[in-house]
Enzyme design. Structure first.
Site, mmCIF file in Angstrom:
data_model
loop_
_atom_site.group_PDB
_atom_site.id
_atom_site.type_symbol
_atom_site.label_atom_id
_atom_site.label_comp_id
_atom_site.label_asym_id
_atom_site.label_seq_id
_atom_site.Cartn_x
_atom_site.Cartn_y
_atom_site.Cartn_z
ATOM 1 N N LYS A 73 0.906 -1.188 0.089
ATOM 2 C CA LYS A 73 -0.065 0.171 -0.059
ATOM 3 C C LYS A 73 0.943 1.258 -0.006
ATOM 4 O O LYS A 73 0.622 2.040 -0.844
ATOM 5 C CB LYS A 73 -0.781 -0.031 1.311
ATOM 6 C CG LYS A 73 -1.992 1.145 1.222
ATOM 7 C CD LYS A 73 -2.917 1.024 2.444
ATOM 8 C CE LYS A 73 -3.844 -0.173 2.382
ATOM 9 N NZ LYS A 73 -4.548 -0.440 3.433
ATOM 10 N N ARG A 82 -3.713 2.990 8.715
ATOM 11 C CA ARG A 82 -4.047 1.729 7.848
ATOM 12 C C ARG A 82 -2.779 0.849 7.938
ATOM 13 O O ARG A 82 -1.628 1.487 7.828
ATOM 14 C CB ARG A 82 -4.284 2.055 6.492
ATOM 15 C CG ARG A 82 -5.755 2.827 6.376
ATOM 16 C CD ARG A 82 -5.880 3.003 4.875
ATOM 17 N NE ARG A 82 -6.821 4.032 4.633
ATOM 18 C CZ ARG A 82 -8.375 3.618 4.284
ATOM 19 N NH1 ARG A 82 -8.648 2.304 3.883
ATOM 20 N NH2 ARG A 82 -9.344 4.694 3.845
ATOM 21 N N GLY A 122 -8.691 -7.310 4.565
ATOM 22 C CA GLY A 122 -9.456 -7.610 5.842
ATOM 23 C C GLY A 122 -8.708 -8.298 6.906
ATOM 24 O O GLY A 122 -9.318 -8.538 7.870
ATOM 25 N N MET A 141 -5.984 -7.279 8.601
ATOM 26 C CA MET A 141 -5.375 -6.384 9.666
ATOM 27 C C MET A 141 -6.304 -5.210 9.849
ATOM 28 O O MET A 141 -7.262 -5.162 9.227
ATOM 29 C CB MET A 141 -3.902 -6.002 9.013
ATOM 30 C CG MET A 141 -2.900 -7.263 9.510
ATOM 31 S SD MET A 141 -1.463 -6.840 8.940
ATOM 32 C CE MET A 141 -1.431 -6.499 7.128
ATOM 33 N N ARG A 166 -3.721 -1.715 -5.908
ATOM 34 C CA ARG A 166 -2.918 -3.022 -5.874
ATOM 35 C C ARG A 166 -3.327 -3.924 -7.106
ATOM 36 O O ARG A 166 -4.353 -3.988 -7.534
ATOM 37 C CB ARG A 166 -3.135 -3.656 -4.595
ATOM 38 C CG ARG A 166 -4.691 -3.996 -4.226
ATOM 39 C CD ARG A 166 -4.812 -4.498 -2.819
ATOM 40 N NE ARG A 166 -6.326 -4.645 -2.579
ATOM 41 C CZ ARG A 166 -6.698 -4.784 -1.330
ATOM 42 N NH1 ARG A 166 -5.994 -4.662 -0.454
ATOM 43 N NH2 ARG A 166 -7.939 -4.866 -1.021
ATOM 44 N N HIS A 176 -3.132 -41.615 2.232
ATOM 45 C CA HIS A 176 -3.628 -42.566 1.336
ATOM 46 C C HIS A 176 -4.854 -41.886 0.643
ATOM 47 O O HIS A 176 -4.786 -41.998 -0.604
ATOM 48 C CB HIS A 176 -3.934 -44.116 1.961
ATOM 49 C CG HIS A 176 -4.409 -44.785 0.802
ATOM 50 N ND1 HIS A 176 -5.781 -45.083 0.587
ATOM 51 C CD2 HIS A 176 -3.810 -45.691 0.056
ATOM 52 C CE1 HIS A 176 -5.863 -45.553 -0.542
ATOM 53 N NE2 HIS A 176 -4.743 -46.227 -0.783
ATOM 54 N N ARG A 195 7.435 -48.955 -10.387
ATOM 55 C CA ARG A 195 7.945 -49.350 -9.027
ATOM 56 C C ARG A 195 7.566 -50.612 -8.619
ATOM 57 O O ARG A 195 6.385 -51.009 -8.791
ATOM 58 C CB ARG A 195 7.403 -48.378 -7.934
ATOM 59 C CG ARG A 195 8.045 -48.727 -6.503
ATOM 60 C CD ARG A 195 7.519 -47.858 -5.544
ATOM 61 N NE ARG A 195 6.121 -47.782 -5.183
ATOM 62 C CZ ARG A 195 5.383 -47.016 -4.336
ATOM 63 N NH1 ARG A 195 6.089 -45.971 -3.744
ATOM 64 N NH2 ARG A 195 4.092 -47.139 -4.410
ATOM 65 N N GLU A 255 14.368 -42.835 -0.819
ATOM 66 C CA GLU A 255 13.522 -42.604 0.104
ATOM 67 C C GLU A 255 13.800 -42.949 1.716
ATOM 68 O O GLU A 255 13.076 -42.600 2.648
ATOM 69 C CB GLU A 255 12.186 -43.155 -0.143
ATOM 70 C CG GLU A 255 12.223 -44.730 -0.142
ATOM 71 C CD GLU A 255 10.894 -45.399 -0.944
ATOM 72 O OE1 GLU A 255 9.886 -44.894 -0.720
ATOM 73 O OE2 GLU A 255 11.034 -46.098 -1.710
ATOM 74 N N SER A 274 15.226 -41.599 -8.180
ATOM 75 C CA SER A 274 13.662 -40.997 -8.149
ATOM 76 C C SER A 274 13.659 -40.863 -6.646
ATOM 77 O O SER A 274 13.695 -41.593 -6.118
ATOM 78 C CB SER A 274 12.591 -41.856 -8.653
ATOM 79 O OG SER A 274 11.383 -41.132 -8.717
ATOM 80 N N GLY A 279 11.805 -40.249 -3.646
ATOM 81 C CA GLY A 279 10.461 -40.546 -3.019
ATOM 82 C C GLY A 279 10.237 -39.697 -1.583
ATOM 83 O O GLY A 279 10.535 -39.979 -0.588
ATOM 84 N N THR A 280 9.808 -38.471 -1.880
ATOM 85 C CA THR A 280 9.664 -37.532 -0.911
ATOM 86 C C THR A 280 8.742 -37.690 0.152
ATOM 87 O O THR A 280 8.941 -36.874 1.230
ATOM 88 C CB THR A 280 9.929 -36.119 -1.477
ATOM 89 O OG1 THR A 280 8.789 -35.763 -2.028
ATOM 90 C CG2 THR A 280 11.419 -35.741 -1.880
ATOM 91 N N ASN A 281 7.814 -38.662 -0.089
ATOM 92 C CA ASN A 281 6.836 -38.743 0.965
ATOM 93 C C ASN A 281 7.396 -39.514 2.124
ATOM 94 O O ASN A 281 7.524 -39.058 3.305
ATOM 95 C CB ASN A 281 5.598 -39.289 0.405
ATOM 96 C CG ASN A 281 4.982 -38.828 -0.409
ATOM 97 O OD1 ASN A 281 4.691 -37.492 -0.761
ATOM 98 N ND2 ASN A 281 3.824 -39.370 -1.152
ATOM 99 N N CYS A 289 9.288 -38.185 -7.200
ATOM 100 C CA CYS A 289 8.059 -38.344 -7.446
ATOM 101 C C CYS A 289 7.133 -38.632 -6.332
ATOM 102 O O CYS A 289 5.948 -38.967 -6.268
ATOM 103 C CB CYS A 289 7.965 -40.128 -8.104
ATOM 104 S SG CYS A 289 8.762 -41.039 -6.781
ATOM 105 N N TYR A 331 13.393 -34.069 -13.959
ATOM 106 C CA TYR A 331 11.973 -33.965 -14.131
ATOM 107 C C TYR A 331 11.449 -34.004 -12.547
ATOM 108 O O TYR A 331 12.027 -34.453 -11.890
ATOM 109 C CB TYR A 331 11.324 -35.146 -14.866
ATOM 110 C CG TYR A 331 11.728 -36.485 -14.355
ATOM 111 C CD1 TYR A 331 10.574 -37.097 -13.196
ATOM 112 C CD2 TYR A 331 12.717 -37.332 -14.296
ATOM 113 C CE1 TYR A 331 10.646 -38.322 -12.816
ATOM 114 C CE2 TYR A 331 12.786 -38.410 -13.999
ATOM 115 C CZ TYR A 331 12.039 -39.195 -13.122
ATOM 116 O OH TYR A 331 12.171 -40.294 -12.313
#
Length: 909
Positions: free
Chosen positions: A26, A97, A106, A108, A370, A484, A646, A773, A792, A794-796, A859, A879
């Site tokens: 602002k 303000r 809205g 603050m 803005r 899941h 896999r 992983e 690959s 597996g970040t989970n 992945c 990728y």
């Protein structure tokens, strides 16, 4: 010494648009509008650095540090307005303000008309010759100051606002429906009643010293940066608390001085559709929040907008023109000025603008501009239209579209008018976007009985896959954003809400309770996977519109990205959907999902219950043609692109029946006793299955499983080669922790492939890699790369093991962690770059130190999250892979990542 105050006014400004980090959005735009000749009331911006000091050192020390500069800044406003702050006859009134570097509408607090007291209000009335206006401004100021600074604002909808209670009582007494119908004497009575209410509730008087008022207002705005709604907004949009807010003190201009005054909000283009149509709303003789408060029906700015509004409201033209005239009709001269200003602002900022304005006795003032918030479809259209108009470049058009907003183009949504009438009965995590309506069903194998069903479960498992596929949407009481239910639903493009803890499910009674109501099986509910809200009954939906602009944007994005986007897909249908969305291969095909259909699960259970290798091989030979058929379909759908398959990953206990009726049925089919089945199931049970007998451990314990899957893949590829199809399989070994685990699996795969080549008299190309992983695999990636053709990540699971969190149980404490600031983001939703990310970076670098051309991808679910995609690009991945319906998001995020990375490189040269 740091500069904490930046003045603006009379066409001059110390700040500019590029200083938004310091001045807030602002403040930076107020300065910029002065520089380009837009009429802006004079003022001063207190920088975000002061907010940081305020948080660190407290109110008193901070206010002492800035007080001298504050007095000088107020004097600047006095000089330009020819008024005196605190004067009884010629008072200088200001607004105070907030203004963060990003728009937080809205969230603050704001105070208007500051500087009034019992003497100044009389002086203002005399000076303006408008007594009613003066007292209206005074009662507004007391109410805002009492709410915001003195803490009388209700904390919940159930609490009563003391000021609104007084106003409603006065309107009832006077038998009027609108504040504007109250007389000057009524307003004077309100002021007295307001001050009495403050004293009764707080035991202190309303402050009459304008400097004390100003100090309190500045402190309140800084404090509002850390109020609950601001914290929640930042968490939802991933804005850091360290940014802080600026404070803008600005000379008041008044839209409540009579019928030739007004206040309004306008947009240079339609924020819903993207149409190049100036639009907005205004109110005559109004101020501040009146337009958005809903207490009065606002009028449209343009005549065409007013006519469209009348059609929706079923108001006839004569009534519209007389009672709800547009600004264009009511004040044509002012409208033309506003129209010229909005065009100048859009041309200057090269983006759709959201602006606030006030008309004071026939003079136009702009209070704020803005970049306007807009829907996903509008965002795409506006970007391409601005590019076609020559206002922005193609690269700027790509960067102006928020990748996450593309979700809105890909999933059905509820009609807003239907939502407004619906009864909300629950809320959970917005796990998979979209809207769905259906009948409540509690068991996956019963979903097929209904034409439209919502599968409601405490939590889902792989056994529920078919039911999930048939359902319109999924609602679970437990689980997080990568549970899941969430992961599978996103892969299917299904609407899903997970972790709805206020929903209590009773499977025995086939019902759930929520918000005091009980929903039984077969009754209709509606779920919004974009908001996490659950509604009773049927809520009408509308299909998304993906037009030519979407395709144009995707083509433009691909020009600027180097990292490819693959998909996580387990069926030819999902693969084709993803390919239609532009996926360039499959980064994760989970073979376990192929074993739950019809006859397959029976054969899978036969294999698990076999007493010896011979028995397992007999069952696996029955599964082989099913697997081969699946792989043929998926490889064909992704012809010409790599398909990472896999090998079996989950523990075997997930495939066996746990209900006695199913066990008895299996006993009869296989001709074995119930005792044998139950003993096997008991033996398969593990205390921590995530860390147990799964992944490559299964394949190394039971090599015949790996042999069957490898044979199915190679045979499918050979068959497709015979048909002239360019199939490119990549066999991925899951959950390796040591290189020897991988070596054993690779040997089995190569030996199997060699057999198939000899049997068929034909060879095909294939690759064998692994999923990184487990932290140890990342730490020893240089050795792993000696054996693997690709990595690959597996970040989970990598996130689970690095944090030590179970993603299915994390909902019990994660919300509290986020609320208390122990975590900035859900690490299963946004990649933890400081911890998990460093393992990814290390694994990539170590792997390529051994094998420079090693193909590397990701992945996990992070592959479709924009900031995580940005990180993958900086690491140098080939990728990212994500759910089919997130492919467009990842494609755009990949373009953003490369454009940003190249820009940073050029800036450092």
């Amino acid at each position: 010494m740091k500069k904490f105050f930046y003045t603006f006014g009379n066409g001059e400004a110390e700040g500019k648009a590029s200083m938004r980090d310091l001045l807030g959005g602002k403040g930076a735009n107020l300065a910029e509008m002065n520089r380009i000749g837009v009429p802006v009331p004079p003022g001063v911006t207190i920088t975000t650095d002061v907010c940081t000091l305020f948080t660190e050192r407290g109110s008193e020390e901070t206010m002492q540090m800035i007080w001298s500069d504050l007095e000088k800044s107020i004097h600047h406003i006095e000089q330009l307005t020819h008024t005196i702050f605190g004067d009884k006859e010629n008072p200088c009134l200001v607004s105070v303000r907030s203004g963060a570097r990003v728009s937080m509408p809205g969230m603050m607090d704001t105070i208007l008309n500051l500087g009034l007291n019992d003497q100044a209000v009389e002086g203002l009335a005399k000076k303006t010759g408008n007594e009613r206006f003066a007292w209206d401004s005074y009662r507004r100021f007391i109410q805002m100051y009492g709410d915001v600074v003195m803490g009388l604002k209700p904390e919940s909808k159930e609490d009563i606002d003391p000021f609104e209670e007084i106003i409603e009582a006065k309107k009832e007494e006077k038998q009027v429906s609108c504040d504007n119908d109250l007389t000057t004497d009524d307003l004077k009575a309100l002021v007295t009643a307001f001050k009495e209410a403050i004293y009764q509730r707080l035991g202190e008087h309303f402050p009459t010293d304008p400097w004390q008022q100003l100090k309190g207002a500045i402190e309140a705005v800084f404090k509002s940066w850390m109020n609950d709604r601001a914290i929640l907004y930042r968490r939802l949009h991933q804005f850091p608390a360290e940014w802080g807010t600026a404070v803008n003190i600005q000379a008041m201009v008044f839209g409540n001085m009579g019928d030739n005054s007004a206040t309004g909000v306008a947009f240079t283009r339609d924020a819903a559709t993207g149409e190049n149509l100036f639009n907005g709303e205004y109110l005559v003789n109004a101020q501040g929040e009146d337009v958005v408060a809903g207490t009065r029906t606002p009028q449209q700015i343009t005549k065409i907008g007013s006519q469209r509004w009348a059609e929706l409201q079923e108001v006839d033209e004569a009534t519209r023109a007389s009672q709800y005239p547009s600004l264009e009709e009511a004040m044509p001269k002012i409208y033309n000025e506003l129209d010229a200003v909005q065009q100048r602002l859009e041309d200057h900022y090269c983006d759709m603008q959201d602006l606030e304005f006030t008309i004071q006795e026939g003079k136009l003032w702009i209070l704020q501009t803005r970049n306007g918030k807009r829907t996903g479809p509008a965002m795409v259209k506006i970007a391409l239209d601005l590019m076609d108009e020559g206002k922005i470049t193609e690269k700027e058009a790509v960067m102006s579209v928020d990748p996450a907003k593309l979700d809105e183009l890909l999933h059905p949504v509820f009609k807003q008018e239907a939502v407004a009438k619906a009864e909300q009965i629950g809320k959970g995590l917005p796990a998979s976007p979209g809207a769905a309506t259906g009948q409540v069903v509690f068991f996956a194998d019963e979903v097929a009985k209904y034409e439209k069903a919502i599968l409601v479960r405490i939590e889902t498992s792989p056994e529920d896959l078919e039911g999930m596929h048939l359902a319109q949407g999924i609602l679970t009481a437990r689980g997080g954003m990568t549970s899941h239910a969430a992961v599978v639903a996103r892969g299917m493009g299904k609407c899903c809400i997970s972790g709805a803890g206020d929903i209590h499910i009773n499977y025995k009674n086939r019902s759930f309770k929520a918000e005091g109501c009980e929903m039984k099986e077969g009754e209709w509910i509606s779920i919004d996977g974009s908001t996490g809200l659950v509604y009773k009954g049927m809520v009408a939906t509308k299909a998304p519109t993906v037009d030519g602009n979407f395709a144009r944007l995707m083509a433009m994005s691909d020009k600027y990205s180097e990292m490819k986007v693959r998909t996580n897909a387990d069926s030819p249908r999902d693969a084709q959907i993803a390919r239609d969305f532009g996926a360039q291969g499959i980064g994760l095909c989970r073979t376990e999902h192929m074993f739950f259909d019809g006859e397959r699960i029976k054969v899978m259970r036969e294999m698990i219950l076999a007493k010896d290798v011979e028995g397992r091989c007999k069952a696996l030979n029955k599964l082989l043609p099913f697997q081969r058929e699946d792989f043929e379909g998926i490889l064909k759908a992704m012809e010409g692109y790599g398909v990472t398959i896999r090998l079996l990953d989950p523990p075997l206990h997930e495939f066996v029946p746990h209900q006695e009726a199913q066990q008895r049925e299996l006993s009869e089919e296989l001709g074995i006793t119930m005792e044998e089945i139950q003993n096997t199931i008991h033996n398969l049970e593990e205390f921590n299955p995530m860390l147990g007998h799964r992944g490559c451990r299964l394949g190394n314990t039971y090599p015949e499983i790996t042999e069957m899957q490898a044979r199915a893949i190679i045979e499918a590829t050979i068959q497709l080669k015979k048909e002239g199809v360019d199939a490119r399989p990549e066999i991925m070994v899951p959950l390796i922790g040591t290189v020897k685990e991988l070596e054993m699996q690779v040997d089995i795969i190569h030996a199997t492939a060699k057999k198939v080549f000899e049997e068929s008299g034909m060879e095909v190309d294939y690759q064998v890699g692994t999923m990184i992983e487990i932290p140890r695999a990342a730490l020893t990636a240089d050795k792993v790369a000696e054996v693997a053709d690709f990595f690959s990540f597996g970040t989970n699971d990598l996130t689970q093991m690095t944090f030590g969190y179970s993603r299915d149980d994390v909902s019990k404490f994660l919300p509290i962690y986020l609320e208390k600031g122990l975590l900035k983001n859900d690490p299963f939703e946004v990649l933890d770059q400081e911890g998990v990310g460093q393992l990814v970076r290390m694994g990539t670098e170590k792997g390529r130190s051994t094998k420079p051309n090693l193909k590397v991808g990701i992945c996990g679910e992070h592959g479709g999250e924009p900031s995580s995609v940005m990180f993958c690009n900086t690491v140098g991945m080939d990728y990212v892979s994500c759910s089919p319906y997130r492919v467009p998001i990842a494609r755009l995020a990949a373009a953003h990542a490369m454009i940003t990375q190249k820009k940073r490189v050029n800036e450092t040269k």
